[in-house]
Design a protein around this motif. Structure first.
Motif, PDB file in Angstrom:
ATOM      1  N   GLN A 228      -1.038   2.118   3.963  1.00 45.88           N
ATOM      2  CA  GLN A 228      -0.872   1.879   2.516  1.00 45.88           C
ATOM      3  C   GLN A 228      -0.291   3.101   1.805  1.00 45.88           C
ATOM      4  O   GLN A 228       0.139   3.019   0.657  1.00 45.88           O
ATOM      5  N   LEU A 229      -0.257   4.226   2.505  1.00 44.94           N
ATOM      6  CA  LEU A 229       0.301   5.452   1.905  1.00 44.94           C
ATOM      7  C   LEU A 229       1.818   5.525   2.108  1.00 44.94           C
ATOM      8  O   LEU A 229       2.472   6.442   1.618  1.00 44.94           O
ATOM      9  N   VAL A 230       2.334   4.533   2.843  1.00 47.83           N
ATOM     10  CA  VAL A 230       3.799   4.458   3.017  1.00 47.83           C
ATOM     11  C   VAL A 230       4.371   3.780   1.787  1.00 47.83           C
ATOM     12  O   VAL A 230       4.258   2.556   1.612  1.00 47.83           O
ATOM     13  N   ARG A 231       4.888   4.593   0.853  1.00 45.59           N
ATOM     14  CA  ARG A 231       5.435   4.082  -0.411  1.00 45.59           C
ATOM     15  C   ARG A 231       6.707   4.887  -0.697  1.00 45.59           C
ATOM     16  O   ARG A 231       6.637   5.976  -1.263  1.00 45.59           O
ATOM     17  N   PRO A 232       7.848   4.350  -0.269  1.00 47.20           N
ATOM     18  CA  PRO A 232       9.083   5.132  -0.401  1.00 47.20           C
ATOM     19  C   PRO A 232       9.356   5.538  -1.847  1.00 47.20           C
ATOM     20  O   PRO A 232       9.172   4.731  -2.764  1.00 47.20           O
ATOM     21  N   HIS A 233       9.766   6.775  -2.038  1.00 47.39           N
ATOM     22  CA  HIS A 233       9.986   7.286  -3.401  1.00 47.39           C
ATOM     23  C   HIS A 233      11.089   6.501  -4.102  1.00 47.39           C
ATOM     24  O   HIS A 233      10.947   6.052  -5.228  1.00 47.39           O
ATOM     25  N   GLU A 234      12.224   6.370  -3.400  1.00 44.15           N
ATOM     26  CA  GLU A 234      13.369   5.651  -4.020  1.00 44.15           C
ATOM     27  C   GLU A 234      13.841   4.512  -3.126  1.00 44.15           C
ATOM     28  O   GLU A 234      14.666   3.709  -3.526  1.00 44.15           O
TER      29      GLU A 234
END
Ligand code: 6PG
Length: 258
Positions: A228-234
């Protein structure tokens, strides 16, 4: 196939692994064409695991392989087990046997880890330097992979970012050695800050053994698992899951949109 956008990520539920692979292949081809057109190359970080392996085998099939400009595709490993290169547990060996050895990819386009079974910490440092050199980025700068394949473990791990392990809090390094107590073994893994700079991230998840963790992940915003910490910035984040893995989510009622 059913799709929905949930918590800023695109989730697609497929009736079968074959359908999941079909769409993944088309996405890979499209992303490769875009990257090569814009930047002259396509940089990919591969994952270990059974579902990714099926995708690699299809990428190497003649009808698919002929559609990709392999000389401009560069492969790295998102994570590696600290076992010898010829071990059956070695992720790069799996990628080599299922795909890379069947394709005409220049040797210099392939970036496995080195010495991971001898000195994990040094191997991670060397791999980080290899990535920095390839992308031409200095300490403090972050390279962006065009595509990052991610798997999902039943404990919610991804890459080799396992629950309650030190690598989860690494915010400076690109790659670290990570000791996994539960497995009593060392791993090499790309870190969250590097993963989250990717232009496109695709989680590929299949099988009933993932149903509990996937339902948990999709049912709330509370962060309970490393994946769940995989959250691409852009970049873009897509979850490609089969119906078995989605069986316990409350999303399987979505109409079977084509
Ligand atoms: C690894 C993988 C790992 C994998 C998941 C899912 O080295 O173990 O990189 O993150 O992707 O464990 O694996 P399966 O698809 O085989 O369940």
């Amino acid at each position: 196939m059913q799709s929905s956008s949930i918590q800023k990520r695109q989730l697609s539920i497929f009736d079968s692994v074959d359908d999941l692979v079909d769409v993944t292949i088309e996405r890979f081809i499209w992303l490769s064409e875009e990257a090569i057109k814009r930047r002259g190359r396509f940089t990919v970080a591969l994952s270990g695991g059974h579902t990714p392996k099926v995708i690699y085998e299809r990428l190497a099939s003649p009808e698919v392989a002929q559609r990709i400009e392999w000389s401009k595709v560069y492969f790295f490993m998102g994570d590696e087990r600290c076992v010898p290169d010829d071990s059956e547990d070695n992720n790069f060996r799996m990628a080599r046997l299922s795909m890379l050895s069947k394709l005409k990819i220049p040797h210099e386009n392939l970036f496995p880890t080195q010495g991971q079974d001898k000195d994990p910490a040094q191997s991670a440092l060397d791999y980080e330097n290899t990535i920095r050199k390839f992308f031409g980025v200095k300490e403090g700068d972050w390279p962006a992979f065009d595509l990052m394949f991610m798997g999902l473990g039943p404990d919610g791990h991804t890459a080799s970012l396992f629950p309650n392990t030190a690598a989860l809090s690494e915010m400076r390094r690109l790659v670290v050695a990570n000791y996994v107590e539960r497995l009593k073994s060392w791993r090499i893994t790309m870190t969250l800050p590097l993963i989250n700079r990717s232009r496109h991230i695709i989680f590929v998840v299949s099988g009933s053994e993932k149903a509990d963790v996937l339902a948990d992940i999709l049912s709330s915003d509370e962060v309970k698992y490393p994946s769940q910490l995989v959250r691409p910035h852009e970049g873009e984040l897509e979850w490609f899951v089969d119906r078995e893995a989605a069986a316990k989510t409350n999303l399987s009622h979505i109409g079977s949109g084509e």
